[in-house]
Design a protein around this motif. Structure first.
Motif, PDB file in Angstrom:
ATOM      1  N   GLN A  66       0.871  -1.171   0.000  1.00 57.55           N
ATOM      2  CA  GLN A  66       0.000   0.000   0.000  1.00 57.55           C
ATOM      3  C   GLN A  66       0.913   1.227   0.000  1.00 57.55           C
ATOM      4  O   GLN A  66       1.789   1.339   0.849  1.00 57.55           O
ATOM      5  N   VAL A  67       0.685   2.115  -0.956  1.00 58.54           N
ATOM      6  CA  VAL A  67       1.507   3.321  -1.068  1.00 58.54           C
ATOM      7  C   VAL A  67       0.606   4.536  -0.930  1.00 58.54           C
ATOM      8  O   VAL A  67      -0.411   4.638  -1.628  1.00 58.54           O
ATOM      9  N   GLY A  68       0.973   5.437  -0.027  1.00 60.52           N
ATOM     10  CA  GLY A  68       0.225   6.682   0.136  1.00 60.52           C
ATOM     11  C   GLY A  68       0.664   7.691  -0.915  1.00 60.52           C
ATOM     12  O   GLY A  68       1.855   7.918  -1.108  1.00 60.52           O
ATOM     13  N   THR A  69      -0.314   8.264  -1.626  1.00 58.73           N
ATOM     14  CA  THR A  69      -0.024   9.292  -2.629  1.00 58.73           C
ATOM     15  C   THR A  69      -0.869  10.530  -2.326  1.00 58.73           C
ATOM     16  O   THR A  69      -1.758  10.485  -1.459  1.00 58.73           O
ATOM     17  N   ASP A  70      -0.620  11.622  -3.055  1.00 61.12           N
ATOM     18  CA  ASP A  70      -1.399  12.850  -2.865  1.00 61.12           C
ATOM     19  C   ASP A  70      -2.879  12.624  -3.161  1.00 61.12           C
ATOM     20  O   ASP A  70      -3.731  13.291  -2.582  1.00 61.12           O
ATOM     21  N   SER A  71      -3.180  11.661  -4.062  1.00 61.93           N
ATOM     22  CA  SER A  71      -4.582  11.420  -4.430  1.00 61.93           C
ATOM     23  C   SER A  71      -5.196  10.238  -3.670  1.00 61.93           C
ATOM     24  O   SER A  71      -6.285   9.794  -4.004  1.00 61.93           O
ATOM     25  N   GLY A  72      -4.516   9.723  -2.668  1.00 64.79           N
ATOM     26  CA  GLY A  72      -5.056   8.613  -1.875  1.00 64.79           C
ATOM     27  C   GLY A  72      -4.122   7.410  -1.869  1.00 64.79           C
ATOM     28  O   GLY A  72      -3.028   7.440  -2.433  1.00 64.79           O
ATOM     29  N   ARG A  73      -4.590   6.343  -1.257  1.00 63.17           N
ATOM     30  CA  ARG A  73      -3.786   5.133  -1.154  1.00 63.17           C
ATOM     31  C   ARG A  73      -3.888   4.323  -2.451  1.00 63.17           C
ATOM     32  O   ARG A  73      -4.957   4.226  -3.038  1.00 63.17           O
ATOM     33  N   VAL A  74      -2.750   3.751  -2.856  1.00 61.61           N
ATOM     34  CA  VAL A  74      -2.686   2.908  -4.045  1.00 61.61           C
ATOM     35  C   VAL A  74      -2.159   1.541  -3.613  1.00 61.61           C
ATOM     36  O   VAL A  74      -1.138   1.459  -2.926  1.00 61.61           O
ATOM     37  N   LEU A  75      -2.871   0.499  -4.022  1.00 63.01           N
ATOM     38  CA  LEU A  75      -2.426  -0.866  -3.769  1.00 63.01           C
ATOM     39  C   LEU A  75      -1.657  -1.328  -5.001  1.00 63.01           C
ATOM     40  O   LEU A  75      -2.216  -1.385  -6.103  1.00 63.01           O
TER      41      LEU A  75
END
Length: 166
Positions: A104-113
């Motif tokens: 799970q990676v946190g990005t400016d637009s939300g979490r990405v799996l």
């Protein structure tokens, strides 16, 4: 002992259960008491129907005469089935873990799996690198080498590259 058993004719695929002192075939499993090749003792091999190799081989108890094996019984068979099933389940979990990684990676637009699924194809082994947003919608998917190493750093770099093929 039945001559069919001695000759290996019983393969565990019979429709009828077999309940003999050294061979039980029931509920999709075959338990066969065999001479231990390493010493004077006995072993039991548990094989699931349709499989060529036993899922479990372990020591078996000597009988009262200290020469012949203790006969199989329903309680021992059920315990062996439970143990062999657990061995198979752990093996399948380990295989799944080796073939599937995720972060799970946190990005400016939300979490990405970010997931990596290895496809062990005989002619075209590869892996699928994919990304999903926090709602489960697929953002990207690319085919990569089967030895691609998915780490938090490589997942983050892939996202930052705009999901360009690594």
């Amino acid at each position: 002992m039945d001559s069919n058993i001695e000759n290996g004719a019983v393969d565990g695929s019979a429709d009828e259960p077999v309940h003999e002192p050294r061979l039980w075939v029931d509920n999709g499993w075959t338990a066969r008491v065999i001479k231990n090749e390493d010493d004077d003792g006995w072993a039991v091999a548990m094989t699931r129907d349709g499989e060529r190799e036993p899922a479990l081989v372990g020591p078996w108890t000597m009988g009262r005469d200290k020469k012949n094996p203790k006969p199989l019984d329903v309680n021992a068979f059920n315990t062996l089935v439970k143990t062999a099933s657990e061995v198979i389940r752990r093996h399948e979990q380990a295989l799944h873990a080796a073939m599937h990684k995720q972060f799970q990676v946190g990005t400016d637009s939300g979490r990405v799996l970010v997931t990596l699924d290895i496809v062990p194809d005989e002619f075209d082994p590869h892996a699928l690198l994919a990304a999903q947003d926090e709602f489960g919608e697929q953002i990207a998917q690319v085919k990569v080498r089967p030895d691609f190493k998915l780490t938090m750093a490589s997942a983050t770099a892939w996202i930052e590259s705009g999901y360009a093929r690594p």
